[in-house]
Design an enzyme around this catalytic site. Structure first.
Site, PDB file in Angstrom:
ATOM      1  N   ASP A 208     -10.868 -24.060  10.486  1.00 15.05           N
ATOM      2  CA  ASP A 208     -11.711 -24.717   9.487  1.00 15.05           C
ATOM      3  C   ASP A 208     -11.269 -24.407   8.055  1.00 15.05           C
ATOM      4  OD1 ASP A 208     -14.009 -25.288   7.758  1.00 15.05           O
ATOM      5  OD2 ASP A 208     -15.123 -25.545   9.620  1.00 15.05           O
TER       6      ASP A 208
ATOM      7  N   SER B 134     -13.486 -29.677   6.830  1.00  8.53           N
ATOM      8  CA  SER B 134     -14.423 -29.497   7.935  1.00  8.53           C
ATOM      9  C   SER B 134     -15.162 -30.808   8.235  1.00  8.53           C
ATOM     10  CB  SER B 134     -15.384 -28.348   7.606  1.00  8.53           C
ATOM     11  OG  SER B 134     -16.080 -27.920   8.759  1.00  8.53           O
TER      12      SER B 134
END
Length: 270
Positions: free
Chosen positions: A152, A38
């Site tokens: 993510d 991320s």
């Protein structure tokens, strides 16, 4: 000895990674390979490309107006916010560079919505990998590549220790942005010292999500233990707030200074 740096996810809290890296560089602690999940993938790619100073300048100048200007609100791409402006901003710094062209070996971790598998992106277009690794489900559009639908990586691997190991790291320094759950719960009003909290549905949901991320981080770190884990005390800052770089960088530095003895011991071990 090959030293790996594994940078965890945490949205706006990721600016704390910059403080960690600043101290490692000041203390001449080598970074040979980098993995990130991320926001950790974005910071990690900047380390691998040797443009971390540029990122720090950007982070310290982010305002609420700039945050809002990055949004392209709508539901047509399976998300609340479009990814076009974010991609253009990343292209400004990475262009069409591939991961293989970076100065250090690098990997970004994403999750495949089709299979539920953890996907390590260690080759190909840098920006595509960063977009995939940081595509928060429901907020940013998934990245489709070949037979994968990527989002993510924090939902499967919040602190990518294994990815750093797969890049050849013998010793690993991990940075866990999810470890200060107590600070986060207090910020949301869950503090027994101050009496019964107001049971607002959104705050309860956010506390539950934060606890799930902390538990997943702890489980992964226990299963594949890094040599040193740095846990900045940043729970009092909202993950959605990208405007707190000054404080986050300072707290990242403090957490790293607190672990310098352990890092030095790691470097001296065979």
């Amino acid at each position: 000895m090959t030293i790996g740096l594994a940078l965890g996810g945490g949205a706006g809290l990721g600016w704390a990674h910059i403080g960690v890296i600043n101290v490692l560089q000041e203390e001449d602690i080598p970074i040979d390979v980098v993995s990130g999940t991320s926001i950790g993938s974005i910071v990690g790619a900047c380390v691998a490309a040797d443009i971390i100073d540029e990122l720090e300048t950007i982070a310290r100048e982010v305002t609420l107006k700039e945050m809002l200007s990055m949004g392209e609100f709508g539901f047509s791409q399976g998300s609340l916010i479009g990814g076009g402006r974010i991609e253009r901003r990343l292209r400004d710094h990475f262009g069409t560079a591939t991961i293989e062209e970076l100065q250090l070996p690098f990997a970004a971790v994403a999750a495949d919505l089709y299979s539920g598998e953890r996907i390590v992106l260690d080759a190909g277009d840098v920006v595509t990998a960063l977009r995939a690794s940081s595509a928060i489900p429901g907020m940013l559009p998934p990245v489709e590549t070949q037979h994968l639908l990527l989002v993510d990586g924090g939902i499967v691997d919040p602190v990518p220790v294994a990815a750093a190991r797969e890049l050849g790291a013998d010793k690993i320094i991990a940075v866990d942005l999810q470890g200060d759950y107590e600070g986060r719960s207090r910020r949301l009003g869950f503090d027994p010292i101050n009496g019964k909290p107001a049971m607002a549905a959104l705050k309860t949901a956010r506390a539950g999500w934060s606890l799930a991320l902390k538990s997943l981080s702890q489980a992964n770190l226990a299963a594949d233990r890094p040599d040193v884990t740095i846990v900045p005390r940043i729970g009092h800052i909202d993950m959605a707030d990208f405007t707190q770089a000054d404080e986050l960088i300072a707290l990242g530095k403090k957490a790293t200074y607190d672990m310098l003895t352990e890092i030095e011991c790691m470097l001296q071990r065979d």
